[in-house]
Design an enzyme around this catalytic site. Structure first.
Site, PDB file in Angstrom:
ATOM      1  N   ASP A 134     -74.662   6.222  16.389  1.00 58.55           N
ATOM      2  CA  ASP A 134     -75.897   6.933  16.039  1.00 58.55           C
ATOM      3  C   ASP A 134     -76.663   7.278  17.309  1.00 58.55           C
ATOM      4  OD1 ASP A 134     -76.517   4.146  16.391  1.00 58.55           O
ATOM      5  OD2 ASP A 134     -78.454   4.452  15.410  1.00 58.55           O
TER       6      ASP A 134
ATOM      7  N   GLU B 176     -77.971   1.350  15.333  1.00 54.98           N
ATOM      8  CA  GLU B 176     -78.520   0.632  16.498  1.00 54.98           C
ATOM      9  C   GLU B 176     -79.888   1.152  16.867  1.00 54.98           C
ATOM     10  OE1 GLU B 176     -79.420  -0.695  20.543  1.00 54.98           O
ATOM     11  OE2 GLU B 176     -79.299   1.368  19.828  1.00 54.98           O
TER      12      GLU B 176
HETATM   13  N1  BES Z   1     -78.460   1.568  24.868  1.00 55.90           N
HETATM   14  C1  BES Z   1     -79.819   1.256  24.646  1.00 55.90           C
HETATM   15  C2  BES Z   1     -80.246   0.013  25.374  1.00 55.90           C
HETATM   16  C3  BES Z   1     -80.003  -0.044  26.850  1.00 55.90           C
HETATM   17  C4  BES Z   1     -80.042   1.103  27.660  1.00 55.90           C
HETATM   18  C5  BES Z   1     -79.790  -1.279  27.438  1.00 55.90           C
HETATM   19  C6  BES Z   1     -79.844   1.003  29.028  1.00 55.90           C
HETATM   20  C7  BES Z   1     -79.616  -1.379  28.787  1.00 55.90           C
HETATM   21  C8  BES Z   1     -79.642  -0.229  29.591  1.00 55.90           C
HETATM   22  C9  BES Z   1     -80.051   1.096  23.154  1.00 55.90           C
HETATM   23  O1  BES Z   1     -79.431   2.106  22.426  1.00 55.90           O
HETATM   24  C10 BES Z   1     -81.520   1.197  22.868  1.00 55.90           C
HETATM   25  O2  BES Z   1     -82.042   2.269  22.953  1.00 55.90           O
HETATM   26  N2  BES Z   1     -82.151   0.113  22.459  1.00 55.90           N
HETATM   27  C11 BES Z   1     -83.463   0.183  21.890  1.00 55.90           C
HETATM   28  C12 BES Z   1     -83.511  -0.862  20.817  1.00 55.90           C
HETATM   29  C13 BES Z   1     -84.363  -0.535  19.637  1.00 55.90           C
HETATM   30  C14 BES Z   1     -84.204   0.843  19.103  1.00 55.90           C
HETATM   31  C15 BES Z   1     -84.213  -1.592  18.575  1.00 55.90           C
HETATM   32  C16 BES Z   1     -84.522  -0.076  22.933  1.00 55.90           C
HETATM   33  O3  BES Z   1     -84.306  -0.819  23.895  1.00 55.90           O
HETATM   34  O4  BES Z   1     -85.603   0.508  22.784  1.00 55.90           O
HETATM   35 MN    MN Z   2     -77.555   2.431  23.070  1.00 57.46          MN
HETATM   36 MN    MN Z   3     -80.746   3.912  22.514  1.00 52.37          MN
END
Ligand code: BES
Ligand code: MN
Ligand code: MN
Length: 464
Positions: free
Chosen positions: A95, A160
């Site tokens: 997604d 996610e």
């Molecule tokens: N892939 C990201 C998280 C990420 C990016 C970790 C770069 C380390 C380096 C993930 O898809 C994301 O966007 N996480 C969200 C979580 C939330 C939507 C629950 C975030 O961190 O805001």
């Molecule tokens: Mn991600």
């Molecule tokens: Mn993300």
């Protein structure tokens, strides 16, 4: 032996000659508008799950399944024909985030475009490009050698970006089938261009919506101003009670479970090639800001935050309107660090907010999502094996870094399955994840496919 004196590896050779095909296929994947946050895109999310399942089948994985959940489907496939080797559980997400503001994109978000060796599209870095890297690594091994050096179980989820509401239930229900020796995730960034890294810590998250209501309708600010509370102003006041000018969060008990940074970790952070001045210039910010007493990397990786993500109230169109709005809304979130617990922090926040909100307005707090922070030891053999593979694939040993972002699934997997996690991400910090003009460096994708095949063999050498 090749002219350079290296043994020609049929797997690497296959990858080298597939470069153009990879771009064509990834372009198809990126064309699917799998935005999980917007209900209007549910059919596209569904179609993306189908494409993902088809791809796992095409690359030669077995037992490909589309598993329905109360939300978006989870795609599963495996290859379990290496009885004495360890088992990798690979997790990623198909997604993507919404694309607004659309007019800030230089090319349409779902028509992938290559410019200067980078592919631009929503999902290019987060996370379709990175899961595609593993699809292609698996394909290269299976097509060229007929086998994988490890057992592999792959799970791709479609929620996610909305906080993985159904993943915990899925893992609990299938914990027996998901048994593995190590969890591998490629959904993070490298430390910098040319600086590959393994991420050993993520922040957690609590995300909330705050609604304040005053009078039952908007009022003339001349006839009523001074005689009744203005929810918009009250909202500004109560939000102001959350953090002091030194960047310290004022919620009582907020820091009780925060693990202090060790001297060693502070000096490791300080040795990383990070330039605060350049960071500020790249962001275009007049001055950096954050919690007093900490460096930028410490603030980003090892200290919690309180942020207001959005505000909505009153008159915001052109010109002036003398009005007292009847409602005010804020979206707010906190990034958490070990050992803060999202539920506990949400409760502390809510009781502090109730404490500081006057009786002149009604208050409603809605929890939207959250996840636990995560940190791991670096001395486990899987992390070391991944480090060797990355060095072979990228020609440079990885640095070990933490990240300020969150992947709620990591601690969920760790708690339920009790296995170590390796975060091997090939995004770059400036690749605009969640923003307009998201992109992925094709050189990193390519090296990442090679490094992933090396990672499977390095892990395959460990005992299962
Ligand atoms: N892939 C990201 C998280 C990420 C990016 C970790 C770069 C380390 C380096 C993930 O898809 C994301 O966007 N996480 C969200 C979580 C939330 C939507 C629950 C975030 O961190 O805001
Ligand atoms: Mn991600
Ligand atoms: Mn993300």
């Amino acid at each position: 032996m090749s002219p350079k004196g290296t043994v020609v590896d049929p797997v690497v050779d296959f990858i080298q000659t597939s470069r153009d095909r990879y771009v064509t296929e990834l372009t198809q994947y990126l064309a699917i508008q799998s935005i999980s946050a917007l209900p209007a895109y549910v059919d596209e999310v569904e179609r993306c799950a189908g494409w993902t399942a088809g791809e796992l089948d095409r690359v030669g994985l077995e037992h490909v399944r589309l598993i329905e959940t109360p939300g978006n489907p989870i795609v599963y496939a495996d290859w379990l024909n290496a009885p004495s080797a360890p088992t990798i559980l690979f997790y990623g997400h198909y997604d993507v985030q919404p694309v607004d503001p659309l007019d800030e994109w230089d090319s349409p978000p779902f028509e992938a475009t290559v410019r200067k060796g980078e592919i631009y599209a929503r999902g290019a870095a987060d996370d379709k490009g990175q899961i595609f890297m593993h699809f292609k690594a698996v394909e290269a091994c299976l097509k060229q050698t007929g086998r994988l050096p490890v057992n592999m179980k792959m799970i791709l989820e479609g929620e996610e970006e909305i906080g993985s509401p159904n993943l915990g239930g899925f893992i609990r229900a299938h914990r027996g089938d998901l048994e593995a020796d190590v969890l591998i995730i490629s959904d993070s960034s490298m430390f910098d261009r040319g600086v590959p890294s393994i991420c050993y810590g993520l922040r957690g998250l609590v995300y909330l919506q705050i609604d304040l209501r005053g009078a039952t309708r908007d009022l003339h600010s001349g006839s009523f101003g001074g005689g009744v509370a203005n929810p918009c102003f009250v909202l500004a006041q109560v939000l102001g009670e959350m953090k002091d000018r030194g960047g310290r969060i004022k919620i009582p008990g907020f820091y009780d479970e925060v693990r202090p940074l060790s001297k060693e970790e502070r000096s490791t952070f300080a040795r990383l090639p990070f330039n605060e001045r350049q960071y500020r210039i790249d962001l275009g910010a007049p001055k950096l800001s954050g919690e007093r007493g900490y460096t930028t990397l410490e603030r980003l990786w090892a200290r919690p935050t309180f942020e207001i993500n959005g505000l909505l109230s009153g008159f915001t169109s052109e010109g002036a309107k003398t009005v007292i709005p009847s409602v005010a809304m804020a979206k707010a979130s906190m990034r958490l660090v070990p050992d803060q617990d999202p539920n506990n922090i949400a409760e502390l926040f809510e009781s502090h907010l109730r404490q500081v909100t006057p009786k002149t307005v009604t208050l409603e707090v809605t929890r939207l999502h959250g996840g636990k922070p995560w940190i791991t030891q670096l001395d486990n053999p899987f992390v070391q094996a991944a480090g060797r593979a990355i060095e072979r694939g990228f020609g440079r040993a990885p640095v070990f870094n933490r990240e300020g972002l969150s992947i709620p699934a990591v601690s969920t997997f760790q708690e339920i399955l009790g296995i170590p996690t390796v975060l091997f991400g090939i995004g770059l910090p400036d690749e605009n994840a969640h923003a307009p003009n998201e992109k992925l460096d094709l050189g990193n994708l390519h090296n990442g496919i090679i490094a992933s095949t090396f990672m499977y063999s390095e892990i395959g050498k460990l005992s299962g």
